[in-house]
Each structure stands twice: as structure tokens, then as C-alpha cells.
Design an enzyme around this catalytic site. Structure first.
Site, PDB file in Angstrom:
ATOM      1  N   HIS A 101      49.775  42.920  83.634  1.00  0.00           N
ATOM      2  CA  HIS A 101      49.934  42.814  84.989  1.00  0.00           C
ATOM      3  C   HIS A 101      48.923  41.792  85.602  1.00  0.00           C
ATOM      4  O   HIS A 101      47.770  42.309  85.585  1.00  0.00           O
ATOM      5  CB  HIS A 101      50.377  43.945  85.699  1.00  0.00           C
ATOM      6  CG  HIS A 101      49.223  45.140  85.574  1.00  0.00           C
ATOM      7  ND1 HIS A 101      49.145  45.787  84.604  1.00  0.00           N
ATOM      8  CD2 HIS A 101      48.390  45.147  86.711  1.00  0.00           C
ATOM      9  CE1 HIS A 101      47.839  46.507  84.824  1.00  0.00           C
ATOM     10  NE2 HIS A 101      47.663  46.042  85.877  1.00  0.00           N
ATOM     11  N   HIS A 103      47.274  40.615  89.165  1.00  0.00           N
ATOM     12  CA  HIS A 103      47.076  40.836  90.542  1.00  0.00           C
ATOM     13  C   HIS A 103      47.093  39.324  91.276  1.00  0.00           C
ATOM     14  O   HIS A 103      46.311  38.775  90.936  1.00  0.00           O
ATOM     15  CB  HIS A 103      45.922  41.703  90.625  1.00  0.00           C
ATOM     16  CG  HIS A 103      46.058  42.963  90.029  1.00  0.00           C
ATOM     17  ND1 HIS A 103      46.181  44.137  90.607  1.00  0.00           N
ATOM     18  CD2 HIS A 103      45.417  43.382  88.806  1.00  0.00           C
ATOM     19  CE1 HIS A 103      45.688  45.279  89.799  1.00  0.00           C
ATOM     20  NE2 HIS A 103      45.573  44.655  88.835  1.00  0.00           N
TER      21      HIS A 103
HETATM   22  P1  5GP Z   1      45.416  48.020  86.864  1.00  0.00           P
HETATM   23  O1  5GP Z   1      44.010  48.822  87.330  1.00  0.00           O
HETATM   24  O2  5GP Z   1      45.951  48.647  85.492  1.00  0.00           O
HETATM   25  O3  5GP Z   1      44.823  46.651  86.687  1.00  0.00           O
HETATM   26  O4  5GP Z   1      46.284  48.167  88.111  1.00  0.00           O
HETATM   27  C1  5GP Z   1      47.326  49.020  88.183  1.00  0.00           C
HETATM   28  C2  5GP Z   1      48.009  48.683  89.765  1.00  0.00           C
HETATM   29  O5  5GP Z   1      49.122  49.242  89.618  1.00  0.00           O
HETATM   30  C3  5GP Z   1      47.226  49.303  90.755  1.00  0.00           C
HETATM   31  O6  5GP Z   1      46.767  48.437  91.514  1.00  0.00           O
HETATM   32  C4  5GP Z   1      48.385  50.363  91.147  1.00  0.00           C
HETATM   33  O7  5GP Z   1      48.111  50.397  92.578  1.00  0.00           O
HETATM   34  C5  5GP Z   1      49.443  49.853  90.980  1.00  0.00           C
HETATM   35  N1  5GP Z   1      50.497  50.667  90.640  1.00  0.00           N
HETATM   36  C6  5GP Z   1      50.462  51.967  89.749  1.00  0.00           C
HETATM   37  N2  5GP Z   1      51.335  52.607  89.681  1.00  0.00           N
HETATM   38  C7  5GP Z   1      52.544  51.918  90.507  1.00  0.00           C
HETATM   39  C8  5GP Z   1      53.793  51.994  90.745  1.00  0.00           C
HETATM   40  O8  5GP Z   1      54.535  52.874  90.540  1.00  0.00           O
HETATM   41  N3  5GP Z   1      54.323  50.988  91.449  1.00  0.00           N
HETATM   42  C9  5GP Z   1      53.642  49.844  92.056  1.00  0.00           C
HETATM   43  N4  5GP Z   1      54.423  49.040  92.655  1.00  0.00           N
HETATM   44  N5  5GP Z   1      52.420  49.707  91.664  1.00  0.00           N
HETATM   45  C10 5GP Z   1      51.907  50.838  91.009  1.00  0.00           C
END
Ligand code: 5GP
Ligand code: ZN
Length: 142
Positions: A101, A103
Site C-alpha cells: 500500500h 500512503h
Molecule cells: P503500514 O504501517 O503497514 O504502512 O500502514 C498501514 C496503514 O493501514 C495504517 O496507516 C493504518 O492506519 C491503516 N489501516 C489499518 N487497518 C485499516 C483498516 O481496516 N481500514 C483502513 N482504511 N485503514 C487501515
């Protein structure tokens, strides 16, 4: 059907609700549930890949296309003129959800956030010879 234990696959499959802002054959984008700023958006491939290296070129291109199209729109929608765009690519880089993903985080002058450089405490000492060697090594591996 995505990975049954993956939150983002469940979002793609409609099993978990999301505030979706964009969708095409390969890519989906939705608002982050715990936004770092208003408009914080995640762009994901619809198929499950844990990290960038697993994605076929066409999927990488679709993510890139969505990023270039969406980033300015997301910025505009919250009145920002800039965004930090980043991918935590792998657990050691802070990736918590093992489904690729990107951001898109809109930025404003008074948001107290730093640049990507601020993630790190400083810069390691790497000499010019070492840079030359490293660049050659990377080039030959591509
Ligand atoms: P990472 O640390 O893996 O790069 O970021 C994961 C992101 O996913 C975080 O910013 C978190 O807030 C978001 N996130 C986690 N669970 C969910 C969810 O169920 N729905 C949405 N829309 N975002 C999520
Ligand atoms: Zn997944």
C-alpha cells in the site's frame, strides 16, 4: 478472492467497509482508518502482494498511474499544496499490513511533520569510492 486473513484483501472483497475514493481493474484507493492528516489515502493493488518485489510490472505501473492521478486530487480536496508519498516496504521498514500500500499524506506548512529524511537519525559516512562500487553493484543486479 484475496487472502482470507488479510485486512486489505477483505476491503477489496467488500467484507470490510472502507471509504473508497478510486477503483479500477488493478488498483483500489481508500481513506486510511487512522489518518496522519486529513485526506490520508492508501493506494493498493487489488491482488495480494506482500511487498513491492512480488508485484508484476503491470501492477506496479497501475499503482504509479493511480498515484500520479490521485495525489493532486487528494491534496486539492483538503486544501493542501503538497503530499508525502511513501511505502513501508517490508516489516523492517515498519510495514504493519503485509499487503502493498502506498500512503498519500497531504501536507501543510504548519502540520509539524518532517520530510522523509526525518525518519532517520542522521546520515551514515559513505565515501565516494563506496558509492561508485555500490552503484555498479546495483546496476549489474537489475
Ligand atoms: P503500514 O504501517 O503497514 O504502512 O500502514 C498501514 C496503514 O493501514 C495504517 O496507516 C493504518 O492506519 C491503516 N489501516 C489499518 N487497518 C485499516 C483498516 O481496516 N481500514 C483502513 N482504511 N485503514 C487501515
Ligand atoms: Zn491482501
Amino acid at each position: 478472492m484475496g487472502e482470507s486473513n488479510c485486512i486489505f484483501c477483505q476491503i477489496v472483497d467488500g467484507e470490510i467497509p472502507s471509504h473508497t475514493v478510486y477503483e479500477d481493474d488493478a488498483v483500489m484507493a481508500f481513506l486510511d482508518a487512522n489518518p496522519l492528516a486529513e485526506g490520508h489515502t492508501l493506494i493498493i493493488p487489488k491482488d495480494h502482494y506482500s511487498t513491492m518485489d512480488e508485484m508484476p510490472d503491470a501492477v506496479g505501473a497501475a499503482i504509479g498511474r493511480a498515484l500520479t492521478q490521485l495525489a493532486p486530487v487528494v491534496e486539492n480536496s483538503v486544501g493542501a499544496n503538497a503530499s508525502t508519498i511513501g511505502i513501508n516496504n517490508g516489516e523492517d521498514a515498519g510495514q504493519e499490513i503485509p499487503h502493498v500500500h502506498a500512503h498519500v499524506i497531504p501536507r501543510t506548512p504548519d502540520d509539524h511533520g518532517g520530510s522523509i529524511h526525518s525518519i532517520f537519525g542522521g546520515t551514515p559516512e559513505i565515501g565516494d569510492d563506496e558509492l561508485t562500487e555500490l552503484a555498479q553493484d546495483i546496476e549489474t543486479r537489475i
